[in-house]
Write a protein that holds these residues in place. Structure first.
Motif, PDB file in Angstrom:
ATOM      1  N   LYS A 284      11.397   3.648  -0.439  1.00 34.11           N
ATOM      2  CA  LYS A 284      11.750   2.804   0.708  1.00 34.11           C
ATOM      3  C   LYS A 284      12.796   3.521   1.566  1.00 34.11           C
ATOM      4  O   LYS A 284      13.791   4.015   1.051  1.00 34.11           O
TER       5      LYS A 284
ATOM      6  N   SER B 117      11.535   6.327   7.216  1.00 37.14           N
ATOM      7  CA  SER B 117      11.567   4.963   7.746  1.00 37.14           C
ATOM      8  C   SER B 117      12.930   4.283   7.761  1.00 37.14           C
ATOM      9  O   SER B 117      13.057   3.192   8.312  1.00 37.14           O
TER      10      SER B 117
ATOM     11  N   SER C 126       2.914   1.656   9.725  1.00 36.15           N
ATOM     12  CA  SER C 126       3.420   0.939   8.549  1.00 36.15           C
ATOM     13  C   SER C 126       2.816   1.523   7.281  1.00 36.15           C
ATOM     14  O   SER C 126       1.610   1.786   7.223  1.00 36.15           O
TER      15      SER C 126
ATOM     16  N   GLY D 125       7.898   1.575   4.351  1.00 34.11           N
ATOM     17  CA  GLY D 125       8.488   1.038   5.569  1.00 34.11           C
ATOM     18  C   GLY D 125       7.685   1.409   6.803  1.00 34.11           C
ATOM     19  O   GLY D 125       6.548   1.861   6.711  1.00 34.11           O
TER      20      GLY D 125
END
Length: 161
Positions: free
Chosen positions: A48, A97, A136, A140
């Motif tokens: 992430k 991201s 996407s 993220g």
């Protein structure tokens, strides 16, 4: 009563650059698998806020098909892709991201668009930003910048000579 202005911040308000949106149905991807032979940056950055896992043959924006990895850095990975609209090759820079990377990418887009606006004859020798959009993925939302393909990087040239 008058409002006092804060002094000493020296910050200008950020200009918001619209980044074209891409819906999840605009791509197909086997996002959970990462080919270890193609990754120089290691698996730790694929989390992430980090890199987006890319696979050879994937399509982005129903237009750009990934052909091979060109490189990577702290900020992003860069991929050679075929543009189905023009038939030519482009370089896709897929930014990590995390919010601070996204902000930096938006600033880069703003700067490159400014250069294009003031260099109508293409004489400033700055790489051309051809397209940009959001993508996407499992880690993220990533800014994707599409550039013209340039030559070899300096490290590759040094290593070969």
């Amino acid at each position: 009563t008058k409002k006092k202005k804060k002094k000493g911040t020296g910050e200008k308000p950020k200009k918001v650059i619209p980044v074209k949106e891409e819906s999840p149905s605009d791509y197909h991807s086997s996002e959970d698998e990462v080919d270890e032979n193609e990754i120089d940056e290691g698996r730790g950055g694929y989390r992430k806020g980090g890199y987006h896992p890319v696979k050879i043959g994937e399509w982005y924006k129903h237009r750009y098909q990934i052909k091979k990895k060109l490189g990577w850095g702290h900020f992003s990975t860069v991929w050679l892709a075929q543009d189905s609209k023009t038939g030519g090759h482009v370089a896709l820079k897929i930014v990590k991201s995390a919010p601070h990377y996204t902000e930096a990418a938006v600033d880069e887009i703003e700067l490159l668009n400014c250069v294009v606006k003031h260099d109508t004859d293409g004489e400033k020798f700055v790489v051309k930003l051809l397209d940009n959009f959001m993508h996407s993925g499992p880690h993220g939302r990533h800014v994707v910048m599409v550039f013209e393909v340039l030559g070899k990087n300096i490290l590759e040239l040094i290593e070969k000579h």
